[in-house]
Scaffold this motif. Structure first.
Motif, mmCIF file in Angstrom:
data_model
loop_
_atom_site.group_PDB
_atom_site.id
_atom_site.type_symbol
_atom_site.label_atom_id
_atom_site.label_comp_id
_atom_site.label_asym_id
_atom_site.label_seq_id
_atom_site.Cartn_x
_atom_site.Cartn_y
_atom_site.Cartn_z
ATOM 1 N N SER A 1 37.955 42.130 35.207
ATOM 2 C CA SER A 1 36.803 42.701 34.509
ATOM 3 C C SER A 1 36.651 44.159 34.905
ATOM 4 O O SER A 1 36.706 44.503 36.090
ATOM 5 C CB SER A 1 35.519 41.944 34.867
ATOM 6 O OG SER A 1 34.383 42.710 34.445
ATOM 7 N N ASN B 1 30.947 41.589 30.515
ATOM 8 C CA ASN B 1 32.399 41.441 30.575
ATOM 9 C C ASN B 1 32.845 40.561 31.743
ATOM 10 O O ASN B 1 33.747 39.736 31.586
ATOM 11 C CB ASN B 1 33.053 42.830 30.600
ATOM 12 C CG ASN B 1 32.930 43.490 29.241
ATOM 13 O OD1 ASN B 1 33.701 43.195 28.336
ATOM 14 N ND2 ASN B 1 31.926 44.338 29.082
ATOM 15 N N SER B 2 32.160 40.700 32.886
ATOM 16 C CA SER B 2 32.476 39.797 33.998
ATOM 17 C C SER B 2 32.077 38.365 33.632
ATOM 18 O O SER B 2 32.753 37.406 34.006
ATOM 19 C CB SER B 2 31.756 40.252 35.276
ATOM 20 O OG SER B 2 32.163 41.559 35.619
ATOM 21 N N LEU C 1 34.719 36.907 31.502
ATOM 22 C CA LEU C 1 35.858 36.505 32.341
ATOM 23 C C LEU C 1 35.569 35.183 33.056
ATOM 24 O O LEU C 1 36.435 34.298 33.112
ATOM 25 C CB LEU C 1 36.161 37.621 33.351
ATOM 26 C CG LEU C 1 37.312 37.373 34.316
ATOM 27 C CD1 LEU C 1 38.618 37.136 33.571
ATOM 28 C CD2 LEU C 1 37.472 38.551 35.282
ATOM 29 N N VAL D 1 39.486 42.557 30.632
ATOM 30 C CA VAL D 1 38.185 42.326 29.993
ATOM 31 C C VAL D 1 37.426 43.641 30.109
ATOM 32 O O VAL D 1 36.883 43.981 31.170
ATOM 33 C CB VAL D 1 37.432 41.161 30.643
ATOM 34 C CG1 VAL D 1 36.216 40.797 29.805
ATOM 35 C CG2 VAL D 1 38.350 39.950 30.800
#
Ligand code: FNR
Length: 182
Positions: free
Chosen positions: A8, A17-18, A21, A75
């Motif tokens: 990420s 985004n994390s 993931l 990501v």
């Protein structure tokens, strides 16, 4: 077992985004596993630091994970219609010796991302292409995953709550893992 390294590119605690993931780890196809990492602890690239101190520990750990994986999933957030500097900085560090761009060469790679806007990181995903071309990776382009309106898709901690997005993520990963298996 097919091992995918996912990175990420956001440092934000409640990052969409994390969160994307983390959600990916839960919907990996059978026979595949996700090694989910972040870019915490990666310093700003400085050739003097590199010459004096070598590879920083956070970068060395990412490089080891890259060497050990069958495919790389980036990501990526989008900042000002491009790749966030912090993420590019981490990849730049990873592309330096030992190993250098050779670690990336021929590696299956896919890029996904989430943003609160309507285009879901489409431009940052495109922005990665010349970088990946330079690193010599094998980009997977048959699938696409852009999570737009992320504010409605994740909770306040950045956990994915939208089931339709989870399904799209699962289908994306099935396609990418099949590609990575060659
Ligand atoms: C953004 N954001 C943003 N979003 C987008 O879709 N297109 C863009 O061009 C930009 N530009 C931009 C610039 C800067 C400097 C910041 C800080 C933010 C919004 C961005 O998508 C949002 O902050 C996300 O929450 C970032 O991803 P994480 O941290 O949630 O994973």
């Amino acid at each position: 077992m097919t091992r995918i390294l996912g990175i990420s590119g956001s440092l934000r605690k409640a990052s969409f985004n994390s969160g994307l993931l983390r959600a990916a780890a839960g919907v990996m196809p059978e026979g595949a596993e996700l090694d989910a990492r972040g870019i915490e602890g990666v310093p700003l690239f400085d050739a003097d630091v590199e010459a004096d101190e070598g590879v920083p520990p956070a970068v060395a750990a990412l490089k080891d994970a890259l060497a050990a994986c069958d495919g790389l999933l980036l990501v990526s957030p989008e900042y000002n219609n491009g790749i966030p500097g912090v993420f590019k900085n981490a990849i730049d560090w990873m592309s330096r010796p030992p190993g250098g761009t050779g670690l990336f060469k021929g590696k299956p790679v896919a890029v996904i991302g989430a943003s609160p806007g309507g285009f879901g990181t489409i431009l940052s995903q495109a922005h990665w292409l010349p970088v990946l071309r330079t690193l010599g990776t094998r980009q997977w382009a048959e699938g696409r995953l852009m999570v737009s309106r992320a504010g409605n898709m994740f909770d306040a901690q950045g956990n994915l709550t939208d089931e339709e997005t989870r399904k799209r993520l699962s289908e994306f990963l099935a396609g990418f893992v099949a590609f990575a298996r060659g």
